[in-house]
Design a protein around this motif. Structure first.
Motif, PDB file in Angstrom:
ATOM      1  N   ARG A   1       0.813  -1.211   0.000  1.00  0.00           N
ATOM      2  CA  ARG A   1       0.000   0.000   0.000  1.00  0.00           C
ATOM      3  C   ARG A   1       0.851   1.267   0.000  1.00  0.00           C
ATOM      4  NH1 ARG A   1      -5.278  -0.789   0.653  1.00  0.00           N
ATOM      5  NH2 ARG A   1      -5.976  -2.877   1.258  1.00  0.00           N
TER       6      ARG A   1
ATOM      7  N   ALA B   1       0.481   5.838  -1.452  1.00  0.00           N
ATOM      8  CA  ALA B   1      -0.345   6.886  -2.038  1.00  0.00           C
ATOM      9  C   ALA B   1      -0.420   6.706  -3.555  1.00  0.00           C
ATOM     10  CB  ALA B   1       0.230   8.254  -1.699  1.00  0.00           C
TER      11      ALA B   1
ATOM     12  N   GLU C   1      -6.740  11.192  -4.109  1.00  0.00           N
ATOM     13  CA  GLU C   1      -5.599  10.309  -3.888  1.00  0.00           C
ATOM     14  C   GLU C   1      -6.018   9.192  -2.951  1.00  0.00           C
ATOM     15  OE1 GLU C   1      -1.616  11.631  -3.672  1.00  0.00           O
ATOM     16  OE2 GLU C   1      -2.174  13.720  -3.974  1.00  0.00           O
TER      17      GLU C   1
ATOM     18  N   GLU D   1      -5.056   5.509  -0.789  1.00  0.00           N
ATOM     19  CA  GLU D   1      -4.003   4.762  -0.098  1.00  0.00           C
ATOM     20  C   GLU D   1      -4.292   3.294  -0.396  1.00  0.00           C
ATOM     21  OE1 GLU D   1      -2.171   2.375   2.764  1.00  0.00           O
ATOM     22  OE2 GLU D   1      -4.060   3.131   3.574  1.00  0.00           O
TER      23      GLU D   1
ATOM     24  N   ARG E   1      -1.202   0.230  -5.747  1.00  0.00           N
ATOM     25  CA  ARG E   1      -1.448   0.740  -7.095  1.00  0.00           C
ATOM     26  C   ARG E   1      -1.341  -0.358  -8.149  1.00  0.00           C
ATOM     27  NH1 ARG E   1       1.051   6.208  -9.832  1.00  0.00           N
ATOM     28  NH2 ARG E   1       0.886   5.572 -12.017  1.00  0.00           N
TER      29      ARG E   1
ATOM     30  N   PHE F   1      -4.093   8.930   5.307  1.00  0.00           N
ATOM     31  CA  PHE F   1      -3.662   9.391   3.988  1.00  0.00           C
ATOM     32  C   PHE F   1      -2.386  10.220   4.078  1.00  0.00           C
ATOM     33  CE2 PHE F   1      -3.637  12.987   1.031  1.00  0.00           C
ATOM     34  CZ  PHE F   1      -3.353  12.292  -0.128  1.00  0.00           C
ATOM     35  N   ASP F   2      -2.318  11.125   5.051  1.00  0.00           N
ATOM     36  CA  ASP F   2      -1.128  11.959   5.201  1.00  0.00           C
ATOM     37  C   ASP F   2       0.105  11.112   5.454  1.00  0.00           C
ATOM     38  OD1 ASP F   2      -2.650  14.195   4.814  1.00  0.00           O
ATOM     39  OD2 ASP F   2      -2.920  14.622   6.951  1.00  0.00           O
TER      40      ASP F   2
ATOM     41  N   ALA G   1       0.555   7.988   4.486  1.00  0.00           N
ATOM     42  CA  ALA G   1       0.897   7.295   3.250  1.00  0.00           C
ATOM     43  C   ALA G   1       1.581   8.228   2.262  1.00  0.00           C
ATOM     44  CB  ALA G   1      -0.377   6.700   2.627  1.00  0.00           C
ATOM     45  N   ARG G   2       1.090   9.493   2.170  1.00  0.00           N
ATOM     46  CA  ARG G   2       1.710  10.445   1.233  1.00  0.00           C
ATOM     47  C   ARG G   2       3.128  10.785   1.660  1.00  0.00           C
ATOM     48  NH1 ARG G   2      -1.620  15.758  -0.003  1.00  0.00           N
ATOM     49  NH2 ARG G   2      -1.385  15.950   2.256  1.00  0.00           N
TER      50      ARG G   2
ATOM     51  N   ALA H   1       5.348   7.954   0.684  1.00  0.00           N
ATOM     52  CA  ALA H   1       5.571   7.845  -0.758  1.00  0.00           C
ATOM     53  C   ALA H   1       6.528   8.888  -1.281  1.00  0.00           C
ATOM     54  CB  ALA H   1       4.229   7.934  -1.492  1.00  0.00           C
ATOM     55  N   THR H   2       6.585  10.039  -0.634  1.00  0.00           N
ATOM     56  CA  THR H   2       7.429  11.132  -1.112  1.00  0.00           C
ATOM     57  C   THR H   2       8.756  11.241  -0.349  1.00  0.00           C
ATOM     58  OG1 THR H   2       6.268  12.670   0.365  1.00  0.00           O
ATOM     59  CG2 THR H   2       5.447  12.446  -1.898  1.00  0.00           C
TER      60      THR H   2
END
Length: 396
Positions: free
Chosen positions: A237, A239, A273, A275, A278, A387-388, A390-391, A394-395
């Motif tokens: 899992r 973002a 967006e 979570e 993909r 979500f925050d 996960a983002r 991812a970044t």
């Protein structure tokens, strides 16, 4: 002394359709009498003791009067008078008339074997898929119905042998090798093209690159489905923007053979967006689009849409064709396919398995003659805090 060779059971073809039988049932007093009659038969007792499969003895109303998985009267009392689908917890048996009365029962292998055996007076075999209530994985049985006579009355011995593992293996291999050989044939064709004096090298290079990516994707998809079936698939899992997911799906079909002479329209996605995994999400959507394209005649259009949904996001794939009502009831069952001769059958089952069990969404469809067919995947959005996180991951 001579031995008489018994003829092989008649085999009903997969997907055989038969009229629904009489739904009337015996009264409880009649069931009690039949249970007692069958219990006194040494032949039936020997059959129940010797069988290595589930064995049901049914009366003329297809109701159970003996059952080899129940070796005492109390246990038998829970199933006496029920029909096979009701014993197995089949979802179709929840129909008001019970087992054998729903529209989907017209293509039930066990019911077909029972009715054909009674009519022909000899053993009949068929394959039967049973989706049990509370289970997302259907059971697959080889059903053999054999007519017998006890005390001058007709009964049917129904044997149900679990063939889920072998059918799963066969179906997975069939789908995998079908797709693999098609892609390899494309690779060989463009490799041969490069040997020609007037070869279009840039175009051939582009196609070879696309086909090699397709080959890799098919191998990964097959591996994911095997792991999902075994319950060992671990979603990765992170973002994922809904718009980026649709762009990836669109890229798969830019040069895909199944999209030739057909139009694929992919609408814009809201700024959402997710979570999610993909890769698995793209696999499910690619499967939906591919099935829709295969069901669309040349010149037709398949439309893909994405929209905000109550608490999440909804992906939808539409084509103009309609699925017959009798097929709709079995569309998500493993190994069931309207395109069996083409080696397919895990498309809808695979999207249901991955989309619900591993992505936590809901896969469904609506199909009518007027509106066509739309397959949907609804995924919940994570809470803001999740979500925050996960983002950020991812970044990072």
């Amino acid at each position: 002394m001579s031995l008489e060779l018994r003829p092989r059971p008649e085999r009903l073809p997969t997907g055989h359709r038969h009229p629904l039988p009489d739904s009337r049932r015996a009264e409880p007093e009649e069931i009690d009498r039949e249970v007692a009659l069958v219990a006194r038969s040494p032949v039936v007792g020997a059959l129940l003791d010797a069988a290595d499969a589930v064995l049901l003895v049914l009366d003329r109303h297809r109701q159970v009067v003996a059952f080899n998985a129940c070796r005492d009267g109390t246990a038998l009392g829970h199933v006496a008078g029920l029909r096979p689908g009701e014993v197995l917890g089949c979802t179709q048996a929840q129909h008001p008339g019970g087992c054998g009365t729903a529209r989907a029962c017209e293509s039930c292998g066990a019911l077909g074997a029972i009715t054909a055996s009674a009519g022909l007076g000899r053993p009949v075999e068929a394959e039967c898929l049973v989706t049990s209530a509370g289970s997302r994985t259907p059971f697959e049985f080889n059903a053999r119905a054999t007519p017998i006579e006890v005390g001058g009355e007709p009964f049917t011995v129904l044997s149900l042998r679990d063939i889920s593992s072998e059918k799963r293996r066969d179906a997975l291999e069939q789908v995998f090798f079908h797709d693999l050989l098609n892609t390899v044939a494309g690779l060989r064709g463009w490799a041969d093209h490069l040997r020609r004096p007037a070869a279009d090298v840039p175009r051939a290079t582009e196609r070879l690159d696309a086909l090699s990516r397709q080959l890799e994707r098919e191998i990964r998809d097959h591996r994911a489905l095997i792991l999902a079936e075994a319950g060992t698939l671990v979603p990765q899992r992170g973002a994922a923007a809904a718009a980026a997911v649709l762009e990836e799906v669109e890229a798969v079909f830019v040069r895909h053979a199944v999209a030739r002479d057909r139009t694929l329209e992919i609408g814009g996605a809201p700024r959402l967006e997710l979570e999610t995994d993909r890769g698995l999400l793209v696999r499910v959507l690619v499967n939906m689009v591919r099935n829709a394209l295969e069901a669309t005649p040349p010149g037709g259009t398949v439309r893909v849409a994405c929209e905000a949904w109550s608490g999440g996001v909804r992906f939808a794939v539409h084509n103009a064709g309609a699925i017959p009502p009798a097929v709709q009831a079995r569309i998500f069952q493993r190994s069931f396919s309207t395109k069996a001769e083409r080696g397919r059958g895990l498309g809808t089952y695979g999207m249901k398995l991955l989309g619900e069990r591993y992505l936590g969404g809901e896969v469904s469809f609506v199909s009518t003659e007027e509106a066509g067919t739309t397959f949907s995947l609804c995924l919940p959005l994570p809470p803001p805090s999740a979500f925050d996180a996960a983002r950020r991951a991812a970044t990072a």
